[in-house]
Design an enzyme around this catalytic site. Structure first.
Site, short mmCIF file in Angstrom:
data_model
loop_
_atom_site.label_atom_id
_atom_site.label_comp_id
_atom_site.label_asym_id
_atom_site.label_seq_id
_atom_site.Cartn_x
_atom_site.Cartn_y
_atom_site.Cartn_z
N ASP A 1 -0.78 10.81 -5.95
CA ASP A 1 -1.22 11.81 -6.92
C ASP A 1 -2.23 12.78 -6.35
OD1 ASP A 1 -4.22 10.99 -8.50
OD2 ASP A 1 -3.43 9.84 -6.82
N GLU B 1 0.85 -1.19 0.00
CA GLU B 1 0.00 0.00 0.00
C GLU B 1 0.88 1.24 0.00
OE1 GLU B 1 -2.54 1.53 -0.85
OE2 GLU B 1 -4.07 1.11 0.64
N ASP C 1 -4.09 6.29 5.17
CA ASP C 1 -4.62 7.60 5.55
C ASP C 1 -5.77 7.36 6.53
OD1 ASP C 1 -5.51 10.23 5.65
OD2 ASP C 1 -5.38 10.56 3.50
#
Length: 181
Positions: A161, A101, A105
C-alpha cells in the site's frame, strides 16, 4: 486506482504462478517435519493477501497466525523504529515457523521480527518473501523462499500500500511519484 500506477511489474497471473511454485517448495521441504507443527506468520497488513494465497498452495497442515508491526506510518520510507502492534496468539516454541513477508526492502523490520521470534525458541525459523528489492543498504537477511527480485521503486498492489490505499490491486505496479512525493 489503476491510473495511479505508471506500469505493472508483476501481473496477476505471474503472482499466482510464482506463489504456487513457492507453496510446492514449502510442501516438499516441510513434509518430513509436518507432524512437529508448522506455523505461518503473516506480517499485517501487507502480507495477508500473500500468506492467504501461499497457505492455499501448501499441501500440509499449517497453523496461520498474525503479527502487526509498524515502521512506516503513512510515509514512503521506513522510519527505522519498529513497534509490535499485535503479537502472536500461537505458541511457537519447538515449532517450525515460516514468516510470510510481502516485501524485503531495508530489512530493518524483518530483522527485528526475526530476532524477536528466535528468542521464543522455535524449532526453525525461515522467511518466505514475495518480493526482495534491489537496494544497496539492505540488512543481511537470508530468505529461504523468494518470489521475485524487484526494482527499487515505490510499488503497490497485492497487499502493498501507500497510505492504506492500493492493497486490493490484483497485480504489483509502480506508483506514480507525484502521488507520494
Amino acid at each position: 486506482m489503476n491510473e495511479d500506477v505508471s506500469r505493472v511489474i508483476f501481473s496477476e497471473q505471474e503472482l499466482a504462478d510464482r506463489v504456487a511454485e513457492m507453496g510446492a517448495a514449502i510442501t516438499r521441504d516441510y513434509a518430513p517435519v509436518a507432524d512437529e507443527g508448522i506455523v505461518m506468520v503473516s506480517v499485517l497488513r501487507g502480507a495477508a493477501i500473500f500468506m492467504a494465497d501461499l497457505a492455499r498452495a501448501i499441501e500440509l497442515p499449517i497453523e496461520m497466525d498474525y503479527m502487526a508491526v509498524s515502521s512506516y506510518g503513512n510515509g514512503a520510507k521506513s522510519s527505522g523504529v519498529v513497534r509490535i502492534l499485535k503479537d502472536l496468539s500461537s505458541e511457537i516454541t519447538g515449532r517450525h515457523v515460516i514468516i510470510a513477508e510481502d516485501i524485503l526492502d531495508s530489512g530493518l523490520t524483518l530483522q527485528y521480527l526475526m530476532k524477536n521470534l528466535q528468542s521464543r525458541k522455535p524449532a526453525s525459523l525461515e522467511v518466505a518473501t514475495l518480493l526482495r528489492k534491489k537496494t544497496r543498504a539492505q540488512a543481511d537477511i537470508r530468505c529461504r523462499y523468494t518470489g521475485f527480485e524487484c526494482p527499487d521503486e515505490f510499488i503497490v498492489g497485492y497487499g502493498l500500500d501507500y497510505a492504506e490505499r492500493y492493497r486490493n490491486l490484483p497485480y504489483i505496479g509502480v506508483l506514480k511519484p507525484e502521488l507520494y512525493q
